[in-house]
Design a protein around this motif. Structure first.
Motif, PDB file in Angstrom:
ATOM      1  N   ASP A 292      53.179  37.233  36.208  1.00  0.00           N
ATOM      2  CA  ASP A 292      53.198  36.983  34.770  1.00  0.00           C
ATOM      3  C   ASP A 292      51.832  36.498  34.285  1.00  0.00           C
ATOM      4  O   ASP A 292      51.314  36.975  33.267  1.00  0.00           O
ATOM      5  N   HIS A 293      51.222  35.564  35.015  1.00  0.00           N
ATOM      6  CA  HIS A 293      49.890  35.078  34.649  1.00  0.00           C
ATOM      7  C   HIS A 293      48.847  36.183  34.773  1.00  0.00           C
ATOM      8  O   HIS A 293      47.938  36.293  33.946  1.00  0.00           O
ATOM      9  N   PHE A 294      48.981  36.995  35.813  1.00  0.00           N
ATOM     10  CA  PHE A 294      48.029  38.088  36.036  1.00  0.00           C
ATOM     11  C   PHE A 294      48.024  39.062  34.861  1.00  0.00           C
ATOM     12  O   PHE A 294      46.970  39.438  34.350  1.00  0.00           O
ATOM     13  N   VAL A 295      49.221  39.472  34.419  1.00  0.00           N
ATOM     14  CA  VAL A 295      49.309  40.415  33.303  1.00  0.00           C
ATOM     15  C   VAL A 295      48.823  39.759  32.015  1.00  0.00           C
ATOM     16  O   VAL A 295      48.113  40.381  31.211  1.00  0.00           O
ATOM     17  N   ALA A 296      49.176  38.486  31.796  1.00  0.00           N
ATOM     18  CA  ALA A 296      48.801  37.801  30.563  1.00  0.00           C
ATOM     19  C   ALA A 296      47.293  37.672  30.413  1.00  0.00           C
ATOM     20  O   ALA A 296      46.761  37.725  29.303  1.00  0.00           O
ATOM     21  N   ILE A 297      46.571  37.527  31.539  1.00  0.00           N
ATOM     22  CA  ILE A 297      45.126  37.313  31.469  1.00  0.00           C
ATOM     23  C   ILE A 297      44.345  38.616  31.640  1.00  0.00           C
ATOM     24  O   ILE A 297      43.404  38.898  30.890  1.00  0.00           O
ATOM     25  N   CYS A 298      44.749  39.426  32.601  1.00  0.00           N
ATOM     26  CA  CYS A 298      43.968  40.623  32.921  1.00  0.00           C
ATOM     27  C   CYS A 298      44.365  41.854  32.123  1.00  0.00           C
ATOM     28  O   CYS A 298      43.592  42.814  32.033  1.00  0.00           O
ATOM     29  N   ASP A 299      45.576  41.871  31.571  1.00  0.00           N
ATOM     30  CA  ASP A 299      46.017  43.037  30.793  1.00  0.00           C
ATOM     31  C   ASP A 299      46.861  42.548  29.628  1.00  0.00           C
ATOM     32  O   ASP A 299      48.002  42.972  29.436  1.00  0.00           O
ATOM     33  N   SER A 300      46.278  41.652  28.828  1.00  0.00           N
ATOM     34  CA  SER A 300      47.031  40.960  27.791  1.00  0.00           C
ATOM     35  C   SER A 300      47.574  41.904  26.722  1.00  0.00           C
ATOM     36  O   SER A 300      48.632  41.646  26.140  1.00  0.00           O
ATOM     37  N   LEU A 301      46.876  43.002  26.458  1.00  0.00           N
ATOM     38  CA  LEU A 301      47.330  43.923  25.421  1.00  0.00           C
ATOM     39  C   LEU A 301      48.640  44.610  25.794  1.00  0.00           C
ATOM     40  O   LEU A 301      49.398  45.030  24.916  1.00  0.00           O
TER      41      LEU A 301
ATOM     42  N   PHE B 156      38.293  28.346  29.420  1.00  0.00           N
ATOM     43  CA  PHE B 156      39.002  27.109  29.773  1.00  0.00           C
ATOM     44  C   PHE B 156      40.508  27.275  29.604  1.00  0.00           C
ATOM     45  O   PHE B 156      41.299  26.810  30.427  1.00  0.00           O
ATOM     46  N   LYS B 157      40.930  27.947  28.550  1.00  0.00           N
ATOM     47  CA  LYS B 157      42.351  28.158  28.305  1.00  0.00           C
ATOM     48  C   LYS B 157      42.987  29.003  29.406  1.00  0.00           C
ATOM     49  O   LYS B 157      44.099  28.715  29.870  1.00  0.00           O
ATOM     50  N   ALA B 158      42.273  30.046  29.837  1.00  0.00           N
ATOM     51  CA  ALA B 158      42.797  30.911  30.901  1.00  0.00           C
ATOM     52  C   ALA B 158      42.908  30.165  32.225  1.00  0.00           C
ATOM     53  O   ALA B 158      43.902  30.286  32.950  1.00  0.00           O
ATOM     54  N   LEU B 159      41.868  29.376  32.539  1.00  0.00           N
ATOM     55  CA  LEU B 159      41.907  28.601  33.782  1.00  0.00           C
ATOM     56  C   LEU B 159      42.997  27.540  33.734  1.00  0.00           C
ATOM     57  O   LEU B 159      43.670  27.282  34.739  1.00  0.00           O
ATOM     58  N   ASN B 160      43.184  26.924  32.595  1.00  0.00           N
ATOM     59  CA  ASN B 160      44.225  25.912  32.444  1.00  0.00           C
ATOM     60  C   ASN B 160      45.617  26.510  32.634  1.00  0.00           C
ATOM     61  O   ASN B 160      46.524  25.872  33.179  1.00  0.00           O
TER      62      ASN B 160
END
Length: 281
Positions: free
Chosen positions: A123-132, A206-210
């Motif tokens: 879930d985190h992977f998709v949200a950050i690396c393929d957010s669209l 910072f938001k992504a790392l958090n």
């Protein structure tokens, strides 16, 4: 097992030792265990209740979180009867069949938690690396799913025959199940880190790392104790008994207790829901 005459033999009961050397402080041990159980059970029940009753939390990431909380409750209730029996009521025996049932549920919930942590990492992977594409990849329709104890290595000790194959099999299951999950988690965070480093905005970085940091804490809280328990049981058998017992307790008590705390601190929607509950009361 085989008895002296070579006929099959099954023990009626097994003995639970509890924490060695703590007989004089049994009341304090019982108090600590009760506090840990209360934190784990109340914390996970709170998250489940909030996800169910708050429409704003009906999203894939919170479904994963509620599944993790439900699994942690399963771990807690799997160990609760024998832990309370030994620490509170000084009862140190368990039926052999009950021991097998408890062992089954402890290992089953542990394997399930590993898979849930991997799903949350995805879930985190998709949200950050393929957010669209997040809303199309992770949808509600695809993610809604309608020594006060005994573990596998403990039962191996009471076997009379050769247990080398069983030990190797147990180690293989641990490495295969947890090893694959942890490998995928590590690879996905490597890709996430590369994606985060190319973000121009420092605030977005910072938001992504958090977003990932608290999940990493939950992953470490689960994998470090369980790998340590497996390694100590198989490669450091001469370790003091207290080391084995303490590592088992860390393995079974720490993740269910920490997970609701970690995700309550991290997730503002969960914090808002908790404040609303207390304000209404």
């Amino acid at each position: 097992m085989l008895d002296l005459n070579g006929t099959p033999f099954q023990p009626a009961t097994l003995q639970l030792t509890g924490i060695p050397g703590m007989q004089t402080g049994q009341a304090w041990v019982a108090l600590v265990f009760c506090i840990l159980y209360l934190i784990s059970i109340i914390g996970n029940l709170t998250i489940l209740a909030l996800v169910i009753r708050e429409p704003s939390l009906h999203q894939p990431m919170y479904y994963f979180l509620s599944m993790l909380s439900l699994n942690d409750l399963g771990v807690s209730f799997s160990t609760l009867p024998t832990v309370l029996a030994t620490s509170c009521f000084n009862y140190h025996h368990v039926d052999f069949d009950a021991c097998l049932v408890q062992m089954f549920f402890i290992h089953t919930f542990s394997f399930m938690e590993s898979g849930m942590l991997l799903a949350m990492n995805f879930d985190h992977f998709v949200a950050i690396c393929d957010s669209l594409r997040y809303a199309t990849v992770l949808t509600n329709n695809r993610n809604v799913l309608h020594d006060s104890y005994r573990l596998h290595p403990d039962l191996m000790k009471v076997a009379c025959g050769c247990i080398h194959v069983n030990n190797i099999y147990g180690l293989f299951v641990v490495l295969f199940t947890y090893g694959i999950d942890s490998t995928f988690i590590l690879l996905s965070y490597t890709v996430i880190l590369r994606a985060v480093l190319v973000i121009a905005s420092q605030e977005q970085t910072f938001k992504a790392l958090n977003t990932c940091m608290f999940h990493i804490c939950a992953v470490l809280a689960f994998y470090v104790p369980i790998i340590a328990v497996s390694m100590i049981h198989r490669f450091w058998k001469s370790a003091p008994l207290a080391v084995h017992v303490m590592m088992f307790n860390v393995y079974l008590f720490v993740p269910p207790m920490l997970n609701p705390i970690i995700y309550s601190v991290k997730t503002k929607e969960i914090r808002r829901g908790i404040r609303q509950v207390f304000c209404k009361t």
